[in-house]
Design an enzyme around this catalytic site. Sequence first.
Site, PDB file in Angstrom:
ATOM      1  N   GLU A   1      -1.192  12.815  -0.033  1.00  0.00           N
ATOM      2  CA  GLU A   1      -2.660  12.783  -0.007  1.00  0.00           C
ATOM      3  C   GLU A   1      -3.295  14.033   0.582  1.00  0.00           C
ATOM      4  OE1 GLU A   1      -1.518   8.410  -0.178  1.00  0.00           O
ATOM      5  OE2 GLU A   1      -0.727  10.252   0.706  1.00  0.00           O
TER       6      GLU A   1
ATOM      7  N   GLY B   1      -0.432   5.774  -2.596  1.00  0.00           N
ATOM      8  CA  GLY B   1      -0.592   4.324  -2.510  1.00  0.00           C
ATOM      9  C   GLY B   1       0.617   3.568  -2.999  1.00  0.00           C
TER      10      GLY B   1
ATOM     11  N   ALA C   1      -2.870   6.810  -6.652  1.00  0.00           N
ATOM     12  CA  ALA C   1      -4.166   6.318  -7.125  1.00  0.00           C
ATOM     13  C   ALA C   1      -4.668   7.128  -8.308  1.00  0.00           C
ATOM     14  CB  ALA C   1      -5.183   6.361  -5.994  1.00  0.00           C
TER      15      ALA C   1
ATOM     16  N   GLU D   1       2.798   3.344  -0.101  1.00  0.00           N
ATOM     17  CA  GLU D   1       2.152   2.474   0.882  1.00  0.00           C
ATOM     18  C   GLU D   1       2.353   1.001   0.526  1.00  0.00           C
ATOM     19  OE1 GLU D   1      -1.539   4.677   2.884  1.00  0.00           O
ATOM     20  OE2 GLU D   1      -1.627   4.777   0.701  1.00  0.00           O
TER      21      GLU D   1
END
Length: 799
Positions: free
Chosen positions: A133, A110, A62, A113
Amino acid sequence: SPKVTYELSGDVALVTIDNPPVNALHEDVYKGLDLCIAKVESDPAVKAVVLTGKGSAFIAGADIKAFGGNFQRTEKEIQENNEAMNKKFDQIEEGKKPWVAAVNGVALGGGLEFAMMCSHRVGTPKVSVGLPELQLGLIPGLGGTQRLPRLIGVQNAARAILESQTLNAEKAKQLGVLDQVVAPEALLSTSIQLARDIASGKVARQFALRKTDKLENSFMVGQIISTASKMATKKSPHMPQPLAALRAIEAGVANIENGRKVEAAEFAKLGKHPVSAALINIFIAQRACSKVKGVTDNESLKPRTIKTAAVIGGGLMGSGIATTLIQVGIRVLLKEVNQKFLDDGVARVRANLESRVKKGKLTKEKMESILSLLVPVLDYSQFNQVDIVIEAVIEKVELKQQIFVDLEKHCRPDCILATNTSTINIDLISQKTKSQSRVIGAHFFSPAHVMPLLEIVVSKHTSPQVTCDLLALGSKIKKTAIVVGNCPGFAVNRMFFPYTMTASLLVDFGVDLYHIDHVVKSFGMPMGPFRLGDLVGNDVGSYVSAQYHEHYADRTYKSALFNDMVDQNRLGEKTGKGFYLYEKGSRAEKQDPSLASHIAAKRKELGLTKTLGKLSDKDIVEMIFFPVINEGTRILGEGFADKPSDLDIAAVFGMGFPAYIGGPMHWLSRLTPKYVNDRLNEFHKATGHPIFKPSSFLEASAGKSKKTTTTTTTAPIKIKERSKSVTQIKENNVNVNEGKRTSRRIEDGSLWQKLQARLEEAEKKEKMMREMEKTQQNQVNSSQSVTTNGDNIDIVQIK
């Protein structure tokens, strides 16, 4: 959306993330993906989808700046937004058309993910994937804690998430994160064909959230979560995110719907937590320090390539610097004054590399190849070949001045002349040369081949080109470099000179030094100021203090404590006795029962009868660290540091200041300048010493500060209960200069090996229990009974 492109390859849609330079997730990317999902679902001609990234990255995570805006919302709003996003993108996994991820480069956070939402994942040999993260004080928020355990098992997933592991293609394929690894040129064609095969039913479609074949049984899951929780608490007591991740994993294994709610709730809670703000500050600051006014914004400056270097001095520091350079392929001339010293220096370099071999980070063959770049020399005859010289001899001005005069005679006019001095004025060192413009400070921290910080010190004469070259060298040798001005102590050491002085002041006011060390270590420092003194050498500490007394006499504290330790030959580890006691061959310290009475007698002798009353642990922390913040404001105000975040990096990477606080300047901004200013005034009034007097820069900032707060505005200070008895205190890896890594990861692989062994033991005992229970049922009339209440059969408890 311009950030996400959509095109057709027959009956397969190709969705490409196009957000240079690393395809970071951003609001526009999310919107673009949402539009593509709707288009795919509504177009009957599309049978399947391939998701990929443009350029060398798939999705590198991100956009960190976007985090800031998201976390301005309330915790409830963050959670609701997170749940809505997960529901929206569930269409990738649960929609009518199968998706395949063509992972063309880094897929982090992300990015991974989104890849795990796809039915299958195809990568190339240079792919790297991971969920980092936790390094930002967060947990994965788009299903990472739910899908990864189901793809690779709970133990592997817990380790990958807690350690913020980045997996290469081979490891990712082995674990099950990637389904195939193909050549880069075959990535899209392979992924498109695989998507067609899934759509046609030739290959079974996979749903990560439905998978259970890799999950351990409930007993093992409980053991894994329990053990990992204990390890995380021990390793990172101030960090909330490891336990949050484990809670989400555990909930998801038991019930996927509940697990997703737990993940969203924990993500939202962490988003509002001060630790997340602190770690994000470090992340951004680390990247910002590479931007230097007048240097990196000058398009005419291009860094020169450094192929050959010379290091003068083969001691601990010089050998560490040489090790750092040869490991990245730079040929190094290592110079010493005689053969014995030279042999010792070469041996130190070899030992540094052998340590990496023992840890499995380097092969013996590679080590020998690296060592071939080291050229031991006793004179300057080959110095006309080098691009840079780094002087790393003892801190004697006259010696350094003579070396630089000699270097000017033997080196090329374009050779960079650098000194590793930690305190001496750069202009003074270069005073007798005719080319001060190419002289610069390159201050490494010990051990130089381990510590991540490089302090680049520029004088008023140093050219921007030389600064540009040093920044590039710092990047090449994998150091985080900060550029600071030329003043006594520069930035790092100058900012922290009050650290030990205020601790000594507290002892002079009757505070137990062992309690001070305990409080400071519990706060998050690698060790307390007195244990640090023993490590560095109390004679060295006394000498360094004298230098600061000379230059900053208006605010330094002169304590008789260190000088007394030197007079008593209590120099620390090297003499087996300092503030602590040390057994021969051991670095583990023991408290000295006789020291308290000795200090009491010394206080009486010097007439130090005043005390400060009962100080709380919070008082002690603030009395020791607020003067550090105060000195940091002076460094900034006087223009010796470019920006506050540089000092945060200096403190965390150079002195082991706790990353969960975010650095001294970040801490100041959270507490507010008014609060720190008011507390310093309180301490100044209580002690009468100017070391606590707020700087004019802090006072000015405090005047602009609209409110005052307490330390509840930052992460709470957690102080462990300290035993009142004099007991041996053992610290693992107590080298202060190793600091605390920004990520605070659980890094010790041996702990995971122990976990594996204990889990195997637990599994055997569980099997034994089942067998015994079966035997008990078959022998109900037997006079011998088998109990499972923990008396006869010890259900393993992992500590």
